[in-house]
Design an enzyme around this catalytic site. Structure first.
Site, short mmCIF file in Angstrom:
data_model
loop_
_atom_site.label_atom_id
_atom_site.label_comp_id
_atom_site.label_asym_id
_atom_site.label_seq_id
_atom_site.Cartn_x
_atom_site.Cartn_y
_atom_site.Cartn_z
N SER A 258 27.04 26.38 24.48
CA SER A 258 25.79 25.65 24.63
C SER A 258 25.97 24.57 25.70
CB SER A 258 25.40 25.01 23.28
OG SER A 258 26.40 24.07 22.90
N TYR A 259 24.90 23.86 26.00
CA TYR A 259 24.94 22.84 27.04
C TYR A 259 26.05 21.84 26.73
CZ TYR A 259 23.22 19.59 30.58
OH TYR A 259 23.11 18.78 31.68
N HIS A 260 26.85 21.50 27.72
CA HIS A 260 28.07 20.72 27.53
C HIS A 260 27.93 19.23 27.82
CE1 HIS A 260 27.78 22.15 31.60
NE2 HIS A 260 28.53 21.15 31.98
N ARG A 261 26.74 18.78 28.11
CA ARG A 261 26.53 17.34 28.32
C ARG A 261 25.63 16.84 27.19
NH1 ARG A 261 28.74 15.70 32.97
NH2 ARG A 261 29.05 17.23 34.63
#
Length: 173
Positions: free
Chosen positions: A64-67
């Site tokens: 999933s989005y890492h930020r």
């Protein structure tokens, strides 16, 4: 024999050993900050190296989005991780979804925690290598563990008593 001989000549002895059973809660899923810290600690990666590998994993559809500063998993992710845990490890390792509260003040909850896109894609079956494999393995294991039952541990306390060259007795626990 050597160990026994050394013990008799040392100015200290083990005076008690106490073992207590306990439980250890799994750590929450990764946020950007905790991922970079753990990758540094366990893999020796710099923040830049971690984020480059995470970007590739995200772009290739592995995570999933890492930020994010959220430790929350979506209901879909909770259901998928439950199914994967039961299939891979058995019902004894799953007792229901765990929901973690984000401890960051003013956290942006727009994204969920960093997690595998497909919980059934183990590190060995995801087709990755190098830094991408190592980082994905860290993410996959942490996310899966976050949804498993508490670890049963045995806590051991050892008390050592010694006498210094000045004749003063000391106890260390």
């Amino acid at each position: 024999a050597l160990a026994a001989a050394l013990r008799t000549n040392l100015p200290w002895t083990v005076t008690s050993v106490e073992e207590k059973p306990g439980n250890e809660r799994p750590a929450p899923p990764f946020t950007t900050s905790t991922l970079t810290q753990e990758a540094s600690r366990k893999l020796g990666f710099s923040t830049e190296r971690t984020m480059q590998a995470a970007q590739r994993l995200f772009q290739d559809g592995h995570i999933s989005y890492h930020r994010t500063d959220s430790t929350t998993l979506s209901e879909k992710a909770l259901a998928e991780s439950a199914a994967a845990i039961r299939e891979m490890f058995g019902d004894a390792y799953y007792s229901g979804p765990r929901r973690y509260a984000t401890k960051v003040k003013n956290a942006q909850e727009a994204h969920e925690a960093i997690r595998p896109a497909d919980f059934a894609a183990t590190p060995l079956t995801a087709g990755l290598d190098g830094d991408d494999f190592r980082l994905y393995e860290l993410i996959w294991k942490r996310t899966m563990a976050s949804q498993m039952v508490d670890a049963r541990v045995l806590r051991t306390t050892v008390e050592i008593t010694g006498t210094g060259t000045d004749g003063v007795r000391a106890v260390f626990a």
